[in-house]
Design a protein around this motif. Structure first.
Motif, short mmCIF file in Angstrom:
data_model
loop_
_atom_site.label_atom_id
_atom_site.label_comp_id
_atom_site.label_asym_id
_atom_site.label_seq_id
_atom_site.Cartn_x
_atom_site.Cartn_y
_atom_site.Cartn_z
N TYR A 167 0.83 -1.22 0.00
CA TYR A 167 0.00 0.00 0.00
C TYR A 167 0.86 1.26 0.00
O TYR A 167 0.51 2.27 -0.61
CB TYR A 167 -0.93 0.02 1.22
CG TYR A 167 -1.95 -1.10 1.25
CD1 TYR A 167 -2.53 -1.59 0.08
CD2 TYR A 167 -2.35 -1.67 2.46
CE1 TYR A 167 -3.45 -2.62 0.12
CE2 TYR A 167 -3.28 -2.69 2.50
CZ TYR A 167 -3.83 -3.17 1.33
OH TYR A 167 -4.74 -4.17 1.37
N LEU B 68 -1.28 4.10 -2.01
CA LEU B 68 -2.63 4.06 -1.45
C LEU B 68 -2.61 4.51 0.01
O LEU B 68 -3.65 4.79 0.59
CB LEU B 68 -3.21 2.63 -1.53
CG LEU B 68 -3.69 2.20 -2.91
CD1 LEU B 68 -4.07 0.72 -2.91
CD2 LEU B 68 -4.88 3.03 -3.37
N ASP B 69 -1.44 4.56 0.60
CA ASP B 69 -1.32 4.95 2.01
C ASP B 69 -0.06 5.82 2.18
O ASP B 69 0.82 5.82 1.31
CB ASP B 69 -1.23 3.69 2.88
CG ASP B 69 -1.66 3.95 4.31
OD1 ASP B 69 -2.11 5.08 4.60
OD2 ASP B 69 -1.55 3.02 5.14
N THR C 79 -3.29 10.90 -6.71
CA THR C 79 -4.43 10.26 -7.38
C THR C 79 -4.17 10.16 -8.88
O THR C 79 -4.39 9.12 -9.49
CB THR C 79 -5.73 11.06 -7.11
OG1 THR C 79 -5.91 11.18 -5.71
CG2 THR C 79 -6.95 10.37 -7.72
N ARG D 281 -1.50 7.59 -9.64
CA ARG D 281 -2.05 6.22 -9.59
C ARG D 281 -2.82 5.91 -10.87
O ARG D 281 -2.73 4.82 -11.43
CB ARG D 281 -2.99 6.07 -8.38
CG ARG D 281 -2.30 5.99 -7.04
CD ARG D 281 -3.21 5.37 -5.99
NE ARG D 281 -4.43 6.11 -5.79
CZ ARG D 281 -4.60 7.08 -4.89
NH1 ARG D 281 -3.62 7.40 -4.08
NH2 ARG D 281 -5.76 7.69 -4.78
N TYR E 113 -3.67 -1.71 -10.37
CA TYR E 113 -3.94 -2.49 -9.14
C TYR E 113 -4.79 -3.70 -9.43
O TYR E 113 -5.78 -3.60 -10.15
CB TYR E 113 -4.71 -1.64 -8.12
CG TYR E 113 -3.95 -0.44 -7.66
CD1 TYR E 113 -3.15 -0.51 -6.54
CD2 TYR E 113 -4.03 0.75 -8.36
CE1 TYR E 113 -2.43 0.60 -6.13
CE2 TYR E 113 -3.33 1.85 -7.98
CZ TYR E 113 -2.52 1.77 -6.86
OH TYR E 113 -1.81 2.85 -6.47
N PHE F 297 -6.74 -6.22 -6.92
CA PHE F 297 -7.04 -6.47 -5.51
C PHE F 297 -7.44 -7.92 -5.30
O PHE F 297 -7.90 -8.60 -6.23
CB PHE F 297 -8.19 -5.56 -5.06
CG PHE F 297 -7.86 -4.09 -5.09
CD1 PHE F 297 -7.27 -3.47 -4.00
CD2 PHE F 297 -8.13 -3.31 -6.21
CE1 PHE F 297 -6.96 -2.12 -4.02
CE2 PHE F 297 -7.84 -1.96 -6.24
CZ PHE F 297 -7.25 -1.35 -5.15
#
Lengths: 418, 226
Positions: free
Chosen positions: B49, B54-55, B78, B81, B87, B89
């Protein structure tokens, strides 16, 4: 914030969310918006219409479009025949009626009263002499007959009694005000005008929500003239009905320019309205707006809750959207557009129901208020303003919860962490 | 391509602070296929992450193409990304109200691509993962393996610099897992940089480098190149 790209993506997201959401939830939200719209427009419209109905009734059945009446310091309109000639020459005039007015009393029990100690059953009334045909052409007076028959020009010593002079229709007995008992068509009553007494027969009873009709005694003009000794044909009121589309102010001004103003008051129906009526219209409009604003708050809360629950339950997906790089503004716009959609649908349905169902229906079937036949007043400009208000409120109510959720940490949203 | 310097991440729970990543230093070269392994709680996902933006790390720096990611604003991250990362998941993370094609096209549209071009490229990505017959199916109408392939198509449609995958086969049966791993293998052979977390040794063998993580530290950096 509102870049074209964000709006485009917001629209893309909103369209798909609405299209694939539960149909009954969507219907329910639109239903709430529809009723909010009605609450906004109809409550105020009926409150204003309640007074407007009374105003319209006074116009249609008493003053008509233009009314000429006596000056405050005169007992009648001087040179009435000449004024009538001027009025009749105007091509915009559809019909006209002249009225003789004189105060007096009427008594019901004069035949049965056995001694002087027995209280006479009297009522104070305004005696009105009319040409029955002309009056009916202007004010449609005959439609208000509730018992008996309307007058005709040959009637002799026959009267129409206003319902508020008859106990049966106005059963109150207060100091200074009384009504006649045991009255029906065919019953004889006694009139007293300036000491001149005349026994007349009740030909009919007339009841309208216009006091000027229901508080008067109508008889053929020649009869009243002979009682009050008015042989110069000078009258007290002239009501003028104009052809459709004619502006009453223009006719009022023409009559004033002809010098009529020197011998009489010349007013349009709006000029003749007492100030308190205008104040009442404003008061009821304000009251309607206050009630409507409560509805607006309820609708805002409803949309807030709906969007909040929607956003909360979709928090993970909002996180995913942000995670894959969708701009948070685009996500917020998608919720704004959804709120807009609900408000728009509710308003469109509301407009259709309002202008194609409710307003025509209430116009033909007025609401029977005690003092007026209430109509629904919903001018397009006012309706559009309220729609704008509903849209703005709804959009704000949709935006706030969406923003609350969208601003949460992306990863927390994806993982469902608090 | 990626350089991680002294990366630390800790979580605060009331008074107590849990340190999950304890100063990781790590370099990823362009075109590498890296598998991150380790027992539960080792910090694999937290590590991924941080690298995938994302973090936010508690301490340390992440450089991608020599650009310090800590210096980017939220909106810039953003966009980074969107344009540079992909990604996959564990639970597919597809949007339920959109069909496969729309799910894949959405990030392309966000890059201001015309609808026609976005759908064309999304279709190509879905064909690449073998879903040419499932373009208009909603996620609920797809099997787990198919959903994960849509997720991969979405991640690769915009040709990202780096593809991150968080246990992509964890919820799949063997056959579906094998298909997914074959797709990764093919992507890698085309030069795609892939960083994947996995529990399964069998699938880690698809990678050319395996990183073992334990207690917030890299304990082993193993090259699988023959």
């Amino acid at each position: 914030m509102f870049s074209l790209l964000n709006i485009r993506i917001g629209f893309f997201l909103a369209k798909r969310q609405i299209r694939r959401s539960n149909i009954w939830t969507t219907v329910l939200i639109i239903f709430v918006m529809f009723f909010t719209f009605l609450n906004l427009v109809v409550v105020t419209g009926i409150l204003v219409g309640l007074i407007q109905g009374a105003i319209d009734a006074v116009r249609t059945h008493y003053t008509s479009d233009v009314i000429i009446s006596t000056l405050n310091n005169k007992t009648y309109i001087e040179n009435s025949p000449e004024i009538m000639s001027v009025v009749n020459l105007l091509p915009e005039v559809q019909s006209v009626t002249a009225r003789y007015l004189e105060g007096g009393t009427i008594e019901a029990n004069y035949k049965t009263r056995t001694n002087d100690k027995e209280k006479p059953n009297t009522a104070v009334a305004s005696m009105t002499g009319i040409d029955p045909v002309a009056e009916n052409n202007v004010t449609d007076l005959s439609r208000f007959i509730v018992e008996g028959e309307y007058l005709n020009s040959q009637d002799y010593d026959q009267v129409l009694l206003g319902a508020y002079l008859v106990e049966k229709y106005l059963p109150i007995d207060s100091p200074g005000f009384s009504t006649l008992r045991n009255i029906a068509p065919g019953v004889k009553i006694r009139m007293n005008v300036h000491g001149v007494e005349r026994e007349v027969t009740v030909k009919g009873i007339i009841k309208a929500k216009v006091d000027e009709i229901s508080m008067r005694v109508f008889m053929v003009d020649s009869q009243l003239r002979s009682i009050i000794g008015r042989n110069d044909y000078n009258v007290d009121e002239i009501a003028i009905k104009l052809k459709p589309g004619v502006n009453p102010s223009i006719i009022r001004d023409i009559l004033k320019q002809n010098g009529i103003e020197r011998v009489a008051k010349v007013q349009t129906y709006t000029d003749a309205q007492p100030k308190f009526i205008k104040d009442m219209v404003d008061t009821f409009a304000l009251l309607g707006n206050m009630l409507s604003s409560i509805g607006l708050v309820v609708a805002s809360i409803t949309i807030f809750i709906v969007i909040f629950i929607n956003a909360i339950t979709r928090r993970k997906f909002i996180g995913i959207l942000k995670g894959i790089g969708i701009n948070k503004r685009a996500i917020e716009i998608s919720y704004i557009l959804q709120s807009f959609f609900y408000a728009f649908c509710g308003s469109v349905i509301g407009i259709v129901v309002l202008y194609f169902v409710l307003q025509p229906f209430i116009a033909t079937h007025p609401i029977d208020f005690p003092f007026s036949d209430g109509i629904l007043v919903a001018p397009v400009s006012g309706t559009l303003f309220r729609i704008g208000l509903l849209m703005i409120t709804t959009i704000i109510a949709g935006f706030i919860p969406a923003r609350l959720i969208v601003r949460k940490n992306t990863l927390d949203s994806i993982l469902g962490r608090n | 391509m990626i350089e991680v310097k002294n990366l630390k991440k800790s979580f605060k729970d009331g008074e107590s602070i849990t340190e999950v990543l304890k100063g990781i230093n790590f370099v990823v070269k362009s075109g590498e296929f890296i598998a991150i392994m380790g027992r539960s709680g080792a910090g694999k996902s937290t590590f991924l992450y941080q690298m995938s933006l994302l973090d936010e790390p508690t301490e340390g720096d992440i450089f991608i193409d020599k650009k310090n990611m800590n210096l980017l604003t939220v909106d810039e991250k953003t966009y980074f990304r969107l344009s540079q990362l992909g990604y996959v998941f564990q639970d597919y993370a597809l949007l339920p109200e959109m069909n496969a094609l729309e799910n894949v096209a959405l990030p392309l549209l966000m890059q201001d691509m015309s609808e026609e071009k976005a759908y064309k490229e999304a279709t190509e990505a879905l064909i690449k993962v073998g879903l040419e017959k499932r373009l208009h199916n909603l996620p609920s109408q797809l099997s787990g393996g198919e959903q994960q392939r849509v997720s991969i198509a979405r991640a690769i449609a915009h040709e990202p610099q780096i593809l991150f995958a968080d246990e992509p086969t964890a919820n799949l049966d063997n056959e579906s897992s094998r298909i997914i791993m074959d797709i990764f293998k093919e992507l890698h052979s085309g030069g795609q940089t892939i960083i994947m977390i996995t529990h399964e040794v069998e699938y880690s063998k698809f990678a050319e480098r395996i990183i073992h993580l334990d207690d917030g530290r890299i304990t082993k950096d193993q090259s699988m190149k023959k």
